[in-house]
Scaffold this motif. Structure first.
Motif, short mmCIF file in Angstrom:
data_model
loop_
_atom_site.label_atom_id
_atom_site.label_comp_id
_atom_site.label_asym_id
_atom_site.label_seq_id
_atom_site.Cartn_x
_atom_site.Cartn_y
_atom_site.Cartn_z
N TYR A 147 0.22 -1.59 -0.34
CA TYR A 147 -0.26 -0.25 -0.08
C TYR A 147 1.07 1.09 0.03
O TYR A 147 2.25 1.26 0.59
N PRO A 186 1.57 -5.39 9.80
CA PRO A 186 1.22 -5.07 8.63
C PRO A 186 3.35 -4.30 9.60
O PRO A 186 3.71 -4.43 10.09
N TRP A 194 -4.94 5.21 2.15
CA TRP A 194 -3.84 3.73 2.39
C TRP A 194 -4.35 2.92 0.61
O TRP A 194 -5.85 3.27 0.65
N VAL A 221 2.27 -5.65 3.66
CA VAL A 221 0.99 -6.43 4.48
C VAL A 221 1.39 -8.13 4.75
O VAL A 221 0.87 -8.23 3.31
N PRO A 225 -1.63 9.27 6.68
CA PRO A 225 -1.30 7.93 7.09
C PRO A 225 -2.83 6.90 6.82
O PRO A 225 -2.91 5.97 7.60
N ARG A 262 5.00 -0.61 8.27
CA ARG A 262 5.08 0.60 7.33
C ARG A 262 6.19 1.47 7.55
O ARG A 262 7.17 1.50 8.26
N ASN A 304 4.63 7.42 2.24
CA ASN A 304 5.12 6.12 3.50
C ASN A 304 4.64 4.95 2.44
O ASN A 304 3.79 5.08 1.65
N TYR A 305 4.72 4.08 2.59
CA TYR A 305 4.40 2.08 2.05
C TYR A 305 3.97 1.27 3.53
O TYR A 305 4.96 1.89 4.64
N GLU A 306 2.60 0.38 2.70
CA GLU A 306 2.98 -0.84 4.52
C GLU A 306 2.86 -1.56 3.09
O GLU A 306 2.19 -1.90 3.11
#
Length: 119
Positions: free
Chosen positions: A25, A90, A34, A66, A31, A92, A62-64
């Motif tokens: 994401y 997750p 997403w 999962v 935040p 981040r 910003n990346y996430e």
């Protein structure tokens, strides 16, 4: 090399984690906003056959990631409580240099994990 890559190691069995579903994401600033960029599944080496995000598609923000760990251990016939201690993990992180390579490995068991910026 640049872009975003990952791999997953199963610490319980001492081997790469095959068939782990991974989602990536992105959120440029907020935040709470997403966007799903990519969904992939690890191969027999616990890696993806291609980068999670290619270099030309990376940008600051910003990346996430999962990692669907509960499903992985269920498929290995590991008896887990319901709900499992770890189901979706997750991770981040911020990407400040799109020209750099961001490798985000996950070492995991049903009871804990470790993540770091690899090379």
């Amino acid at each position: 090399m640049s872009g975003i890559t990952t791999h997953v190691l199963d610490l319980m069995h001492g081997q790469p984690a095959e068939n782990v579903t991974i989602e990536l994401y992105f959120s440029e600033s907020s935040p709470s906003n997403w966007q799903l960029l990519q969904k992939a599944v690890t191969n027999s080496d616990g890696r993806l056959d291609a980068p999670l995000l290619a270099a030309e598609n990376t940008k600051m923000g910003n990346y996430e990631i999962v990692f669907h760990i509960g499903d992985y251990f269920r498929n290995k016939s590991i008896e887990l409580p319901e709900p499992p201690f770890l189901d979706q993990v997750p991770v981040r992180f911020g990407l400040s240099s799109p020209a750099s390579h961001y490798h985000v490995p996950l070492l995991v068991s049903p009871w804990g994990y470790q993540v770091y910026r690899g090379s």
